[in-house]
Scaffold this motif. Structure first.
Motif, PDB file in Angstrom:
ATOM      1  N   ALA A  27       0.841  -1.202   0.000  1.00  0.00           N
ATOM      2  CA  ALA A  27       0.000   0.000   0.000  1.00  0.00           C
ATOM      3  C   ALA A  27       0.877   1.253   0.000  1.00  0.00           C
ATOM      4  O   ALA A  27       0.602   2.224  -0.711  1.00  0.00           O
ATOM      5  N   ALA A  28       1.940   1.213   0.791  1.00  0.00           N
ATOM      6  CA  ALA A  28       2.846   2.367   0.848  1.00  0.00           C
ATOM      7  C   ALA A  28       3.392   2.658  -0.544  1.00  0.00           C
ATOM      8  O   ALA A  28       3.424   3.812  -0.990  1.00  0.00           O
ATOM      9  N   LYS A  29       3.790   1.611  -1.243  1.00  0.00           N
ATOM     10  CA  LYS A  29       4.357   1.766  -2.587  1.00  0.00           C
ATOM     11  C   LYS A  29       3.333   2.398  -3.547  1.00  0.00           C
ATOM     12  O   LYS A  29       3.617   3.358  -4.249  1.00  0.00           O
ATOM     13  N   ILE A  30       2.126   1.850  -3.507  1.00  0.00           N
ATOM     14  CA  ILE A  30       1.079   2.344  -4.413  1.00  0.00           C
ATOM     15  C   ILE A  30       0.778   3.823  -4.156  1.00  0.00           C
ATOM     16  O   ILE A  30       0.792   4.647  -5.068  1.00  0.00           O
ATOM     17  N   PHE A  31       0.538   4.163  -2.873  1.00  0.00           N
ATOM     18  CA  PHE A  31       0.084   5.529  -2.598  1.00  0.00           C
ATOM     19  C   PHE A  31       1.216   6.559  -2.633  1.00  0.00           C
ATOM     20  O   PHE A  31       0.968   7.742  -2.858  1.00  0.00           O
ATOM     21  N   THR A  32       2.446   6.102  -2.450  1.00  0.00           N
ATOM     22  CA  THR A  32       3.573   7.032  -2.616  1.00  0.00           C
ATOM     23  C   THR A  32       3.652   7.426  -4.085  1.00  0.00           C
ATOM     24  O   THR A  32       3.789   8.602  -4.431  1.00  0.00           O
ATOM     25  N   ASP A  33       3.539   6.422  -4.931  1.00  0.00           N
ATOM     26  CA  ASP A  33       3.599   6.673  -6.367  1.00  0.00           C
ATOM     27  C   ASP A  33       2.493   7.653  -6.801  1.00  0.00           C
ATOM     28  O   ASP A  33       2.728   8.597  -7.556  1.00  0.00           O
ATOM     29  N   ILE A  34       1.292   7.430  -6.277  1.00  0.00           N
ATOM     30  CA  ILE A  34       0.166   8.297  -6.637  1.00  0.00           C
ATOM     31  C   ILE A  34       0.391   9.727  -6.120  1.00  0.00           C
ATOM     32  O   ILE A  34       0.174  10.706  -6.836  1.00  0.00           O
ATOM     33  N   ALA A  35       0.866   9.830  -4.881  1.00  0.00           N
ATOM     34  CA  ALA A  35       1.095  11.156  -4.287  1.00  0.00           C
ATOM     35  C   ALA A  35       2.155  11.927  -5.063  1.00  0.00           C
ATOM     36  O   ALA A  35       2.062  13.140  -5.230  1.00  0.00           O
ATOM     37  N   GLU A  36       3.175  11.203  -5.539  1.00  0.00           N
ATOM     38  CA  GLU A  36       4.229  11.875  -6.300  1.00  0.00           C
ATOM     39  C   GLU A  36       3.696  12.521  -7.576  1.00  0.00           C
ATOM     40  O   GLU A  36       4.306  13.423  -8.127  1.00  0.00           O
TER      41      GLU A  36
ATOM     42  N   ASN B  78      -4.903  13.689  -5.652  1.00  0.00           N
ATOM     43  CA  ASN B  78      -5.526  13.738  -4.335  1.00  0.00           C
ATOM     44  C   ASN B  78      -6.409  12.535  -4.087  1.00  0.00           C
ATOM     45  O   ASN B  78      -7.504  12.444  -4.613  1.00  0.00           O
ATOM     46  N   VAL B  79      -5.960  11.601  -3.274  1.00  0.00           N
ATOM     47  CA  VAL B  79      -6.776  10.425  -2.978  1.00  0.00           C
ATOM     48  C   VAL B  79      -7.701  10.750  -1.826  1.00  0.00           C
ATOM     49  O   VAL B  79      -7.308  11.403  -0.871  1.00  0.00           O
ATOM     50  N   ASP B  80      -8.963  10.314  -1.938  1.00  0.00           N
ATOM     51  CA  ASP B  80      -9.891  10.608  -0.850  1.00  0.00           C
ATOM     52  C   ASP B  80     -10.114   9.365  -0.001  1.00  0.00           C
ATOM     53  O   ASP B  80      -9.368   9.077   0.909  1.00  0.00           O
ATOM     54  N   MET B  81     -11.145   8.569  -0.314  1.00  0.00           N
ATOM     55  CA  MET B  81     -11.421   7.387   0.519  1.00  0.00           C
ATOM     56  C   MET B  81     -10.535   6.213   0.084  1.00  0.00           C
ATOM     57  O   MET B  81     -10.260   6.049  -1.098  1.00  0.00           O
ATOM     58  N   ILE B  82     -10.149   5.389   1.029  1.00  0.00           N
ATOM     59  CA  ILE B  82      -9.383   4.183   0.699  1.00  0.00           C
ATOM     60  C   ILE B  82      -9.994   2.999   1.434  1.00  0.00           C
ATOM     61  O   ILE B  82     -10.303   3.108   2.625  1.00  0.00           O
TER      62      ILE B  82
ATOM     63  N   VAL C 209      -0.705   6.412 -14.182  1.00  0.00           N
ATOM     64  CA  VAL C 209       0.098   5.938 -13.045  1.00  0.00           C
ATOM     65  C   VAL C 209      -0.254   4.487 -12.709  1.00  0.00           C
ATOM     66  O   VAL C 209       0.634   3.652 -12.492  1.00  0.00           O
ATOM     67  N   MET C 210      -1.555   4.174 -12.716  1.00  0.00           N
ATOM     68  CA  MET C 210      -1.996   2.830 -12.330  1.00  0.00           C
ATOM     69  C   MET C 210      -1.470   1.753 -13.273  1.00  0.00           C
ATOM     70  O   MET C 210      -1.136   0.649 -12.855  1.00  0.00           O
ATOM     71  N   ALA C 211      -1.394   2.094 -14.561  1.00  0.00           N
ATOM     72  CA  ALA C 211      -0.928   1.102 -15.536  1.00  0.00           C
ATOM     73  C   ALA C 211       0.452   0.590 -15.125  1.00  0.00           C
ATOM     74  O   ALA C 211       0.736  -0.608 -15.199  1.00  0.00           O
TER      75      ALA C 211
END
Ligand code: ASP
Ligand code: MG
Length: 438
Positions: free
Chosen positions: A308-317, A321-325, A352-354
């Motif tokens: 999860a850390a890996k996924i959301f770090t990548d998204i934040a970079e 803006n992620v809301d609910m998880i 990013v998700m790809a």
């Protein structure tokens, strides 16, 4: 009583006849001069007639002796139209040039409003954000204000002028023009009100204040006479259109006295204030639905520490803006992970998700933009129980399925199918009795 009984020195009245003291105190309070920051949104200055209307409004306050600093947005839908023009050239414009473009809207309105005031005999001067020293960080299109050196505003106010400042814009340390994110004129107004230590910051819009729900959806929605900073911040973040969410963070932090009201009437609007005990008696203050988010689900993600850390770090970079998880229970070492992002950031998210799906060896990713997030907000939730159960029960009574849930101390949000958004707002408004005076 004659004027000879007292001397008026600036704001102060020197009493020369003690017997008249009380009478004078009353007059003194009545006649007290305030420093008022007024912000007029795009709809309030959408055309020349409305600009003239705003000018005569300002004139009225000015003639009462108040000191007025005005912040204006671009005329009507100007900002959208400018973005649309850019879109005809490229879908990936440079952020710097985008700021050069969209900051022009507000420069048009300040100049026109100054002219309208001159025309009716009121001294006024317009400024851009950079001219009054609104210094921001280096982020383009959603810059943060670092400081305001309001000397120029103060100097002109002391000269008796109405000072008009372009909302939504500033300048960074490299002297580049920046903008403060959509709806950013609210932020300009709140920040200037704090800097000047204004007595009141009035936010003028085309509705009469903050309502218990969108009156276009709920016929008996009620205007709130007062609401807490905290509630207003939640409502703004949840997509209620009245105030930019970031401006509410600043207003809350510095307790800026706010009054949200209509530029088309002189009725009192909604006062935003610190939480008082009586507010806690009200379970729910408002219901809102946000249709501007999409849900992303990564399927069959290996259930290991650090993923999860890996996924959301990548998204934040990527500044998304992620809301609910929500993470589902693990089945044989794999899990599904869902989160929501603004629809406007969905394309960026897909790119990013790809890459993420490959790198974490997930099975795939699905997107759903047919969702809505309905929320109830109220400080009373801190001290009362059973609010969530009541909300879920109300949605169930309309056979509306809940997809995701998130809560904070003063809010509960549910993700549902977009087609039930309005219906859910209506039923929640009814079940929590929001049309009744509190
Ligand atoms: N004109 C800008 C916008 O439409 C800023 C504002 O209206 O507050 O986002
Ligand atoms: Mg606007």
């Amino acid at each position: 009583m004659t004027l000879l009984d007292c001397q008026v020195v600036g704001n102060k009245i020197l009493i020369q006849n003690n017997r008249l003291f009380l009478a004078f105190v009353v007059i003194f309070i009545d006649m007290e001069k305030h420093l008022i920051v007024q912000k007029y949104g795009g709809s309030s200055v959408a055309n020349i007639d409305r600009i003239k209307n705003v000018a005569s409004r300002i004139a009225k306050y000015k003639k009462q002796g108040h000191k007025i600093v005005v912040i204006v947005s671009a005329l009507g839908d100007t900002t959208d139209e400018l973005l649309e023009l850019a879109g005809q050239i490229t879908d990936k414009p440079s952020d710097r040039e985008l700021d050069m473009l969209i900051s022009t809207g507000e420069q048009v309105s300040v100049a026109l409003l100054a002219m309208a005031l001159h025309k009716i005999g009121i001294g006024a001067i317009s400024f851009t954000g950079p001219q009054v020293g609104i210094i921001t960080d280096r982020t383009h299109t959603k810059a943060k204000i670092l400081k305001i050196s309001a000397d120029r505003i103060k100097e002109q106010v002391e000269k008796g002028k109405v000072v008009i400042v372009a909302g939504f814009q500033g300048m960074n340390a490299d002297q580049e023009i920046t903008t403060l994110g959509r709806g950013g004129s609210d932020l300009t107004a709140v920040a200037i009100a704090t800097t000047l230590n204004a007595d009141m910051c009035e936010i003028y819009t085309d509705v009469e204040g903050v309502y218990t729900a969108d009156p276009r959806i709920v016929k008996d929605a009620r205007k709130l006479s007062v609401i807490s900073y905290e509630e207003m911040l939640e409502l703004a973040s949840l997509g209620a259109q009245v105030m930019q969410a970031r401006s509410m963070e600043v207003a809350k932090k510095y307790s800026v006295p706010l009054h949200i009201r209509s530029s088309f009437s002189y009725k009192e609007g909604t006062i935003i204030s610190k939480e008082v005990k009586a507010m806690e008696d009200v379970l729910v203050s408002g219901v809102t639905a946000n249709k501007g988010e999409a849900k992303v689900t990564i399927c069959d993600v290996p259930d290991r520490p650090g993923i999860a850390a890996k996924i959301f770090t990548d998204i934040a970079e990527h500044d998304i803006n992620v809301d609910m998880i929500i993470q589902n229970i693990s089945r044989r070492g794999y899990t599904d992970l869902s989160f929501t992002v603004p629809i406007s950031e969905l394309n960026k998210t897909k790119d990013v998700m790809a890459r993420i799906v490959k790198s974490v060896k997930a099975k795939g990713v699905v997107y759903n933009n047919e969702i809505a997030k309905v929320s109830i907000v109220g400080v009373g939730m801190k001290t009362h129980s059973g609010v969530a159960a009541k909300m879920f029960g109300a949605l169930a009574s309309k056979k509306i399925n809940i997809d995701m849930i998130s809560t904070s101390e003063i809010k509960i949000s549910c993700v549902i199918n977009k087609k039930y958004a309005d219906e859910s707002v209506k039923v929640l408004h009814k079940v929590f009795g929001l049309s009744k005076e509190r």
